[in-house]
Every structure is written in structure tokens, then in C-alpha cells.
Enzyme design. Structure first.
Site, short mmCIF file in Angstrom:
data_model
loop_
_atom_site.label_atom_id
_atom_site.label_comp_id
_atom_site.label_asym_id
_atom_site.label_seq_id
_atom_site.Cartn_x
_atom_site.Cartn_y
_atom_site.Cartn_z
N CYS A 1 0.86 -1.18 0.00
CA CYS A 1 0.00 0.00 0.00
C CYS A 1 0.89 1.23 0.00
CB CYS A 1 -0.88 -0.03 1.25
SG CYS A 1 -1.97 1.40 1.40
N HIS B 1 -9.30 -3.93 -1.29
CA HIS B 1 -8.28 -3.13 -0.59
C HIS B 1 -8.68 -1.64 -0.58
CE1 HIS B 1 -3.79 -2.15 0.10
NE2 HIS B 1 -4.34 -0.98 -0.15
N GLU B 2 -9.12 -1.14 -1.75
CA GLU B 2 -9.44 0.29 -1.85
C GLU B 2 -10.72 0.64 -1.10
OE1 GLU B 2 -7.21 2.36 -2.92
OE2 GLU B 2 -5.98 0.63 -3.41
N HIS C 1 -10.07 1.12 2.42
CA HIS C 1 -9.53 2.45 2.75
C HIS C 1 -10.66 3.44 3.04
CE1 HIS C 1 -5.20 2.36 2.29
NE2 HIS C 1 -5.26 1.85 1.08
NI NI Z 1 -3.69 0.97 -0.02
#
Ligand code: NI
Length: 192
Positions: free
Chosen positions: A103, A145-146, A149
């Protein structure tokens, strides 16, 4: 103009906050997307072995539910991105599978992270229209993953094994690193 210096990294506490929904897609949203793309490409220019795959707005210190994802993960020459506004996972399938993740907000540490092999998501595009994306494999992983966030979660929060952390060598290979050094770096929200 946003550059790699605009990217915030752990243990910056903003990364653990939930981002706000975008009420309306406007020119300000499109400018934000542009800044996210510039920051990602500037970061990439400083790395030999890596592609700037994707970024969430929180990573440039903007708590809005916006992510950008590279259109081609293989070709560094293709500098175009898909922008997703208010993305959410609406369906997952299969059993979570482990693979390595990194990341831009977690400096030089990689981890073994379980993700669903296939997902369906919905989001708005840059014209404010609802779109749906079905993805599997690496793209499915990147989307999870995004979207994490936007909810204040990072990949390190999903590493379940003390032996699941790695460094990238100068020759581009991953090498296991001691858990004690990960813990000492202050990037974990809680110890394993
Ligand atoms: Ni990331």
C-alpha cells in the site's frame, strides 16, 4: 498539484477514519480524482519494481469515498485510471484466498492478506451515473483493498499471521521480516 509528498502514511491516524459519501459528483470531485492520479504516478516514478495500482482519497488526506484504479496493471505506459465514487461491495463469492499486498500508505511493508476471489461492486462514475463492476482475481483484491480504505481499514489489519509481513529487496523479491519490527513501527492497530 498533488505529488507523492501528498500521500500520507501510517501511523497517521487519518488513515483509520471513515470517509464521507460524495453527495454530488462535481468538478471538485473530478479535480480530486486528477490529484489522486498525479500523486500515484509521481509515486510510481520513484519506484523501480512497482506499479502505482490504485489510491483512495483518504491517502491524500481527503476523507471522501473516492478511489482510482489503474486500467492496466501490466503496462506502466498506460497511465489511465478508472475512478469510482462511493464504491461498495454488493456481493462476494468463493472462499478468501491469501496473497501479498502492499500500500502506498504503508512504507516498505507487504503482507499476506485474505480476500474474496470474486466481487461485485457498485459505484458512481465521474458523470454521476451508477455503474456495476464484476471482478475476479487481482482486480477483485484491489477493489476490496481500496474500499477498505474508504472505511478506515488497511491491509495490515487483515494479516493474521506473525510471519505474514515482508520487505521488498533491492532486486524486487519479497523477504519475510520479524514481527517485532512491524510491531515497533507503530502501523498496527492492535498486536497479533
Ligand atoms: Ni492501499
Amino acid at each position: 498539484m498533488a505529488t507523492k509528498a501528498s500521500i500520507i502514511t501510517l501511523p497517521n491516524p487519518t488513515l483509520r477514519e471513515r470517509s464521507h459519501k460524495v453527495r454530488e459528483v462535481t468538478d471538485a470531485t473530478r479535480q480530486l480524482v486528477h490529484d489522486m492520479e498525479s500523486a500515484t504516478l509521481d509515486w510510481e516514478a520513484s519506484r523501480h519494481h512497482e506499479l502505482g495500482v490504485a489510491l483512495a482519497a483518504v491517502q491524500i488526506n481527503r476523507l471522501e469515498r473516492v478511489v482510482v484504479i489503474r486500467n492496466d496493471f501490466e503496462d506502466k505506459e498506460d497511465r489511465s485510471f478508472l475512478a469510482l465514487i462511493n464504491p461498495e461491495v454488493i456481493q462476494t463469492s468463493g472462499k478468501p484466498e491469501y496473497d501479498h499486498e502492499g500500500c502506498l500508505s504503508v512504507l516498505d511493508i507487504y503482507g499476506l492478506v485474505p480476500r474474496y476471489p470474486a466481487v461485485k461492486i457498485k459505484a458512481l462514475n465521474l458523470n454521476g451515473q451508477e455503474i456495476r463492476v464484476k471482478a475476479e482475481g487481482f482486480l477483485a483484491r484491489v477493489l476490496q483493498h481500496e474500499i477498505d480504505h474508504t472505511n478506515g481499514l488497511l491491509f495490515v489489519d487483515h494479516v493474521t499471521d506473525k510471519n505474514g509481513f515482508f520487505h521488498l529487496n533491492e532486486d524486487g523479491h519479497l523477504q519475510a521480516i520479524p514481527y517485532s519490527s512491524v510491531e515497533a513501527s507503530g502501523i498496527l492497530s492492535e498486536s497479533l
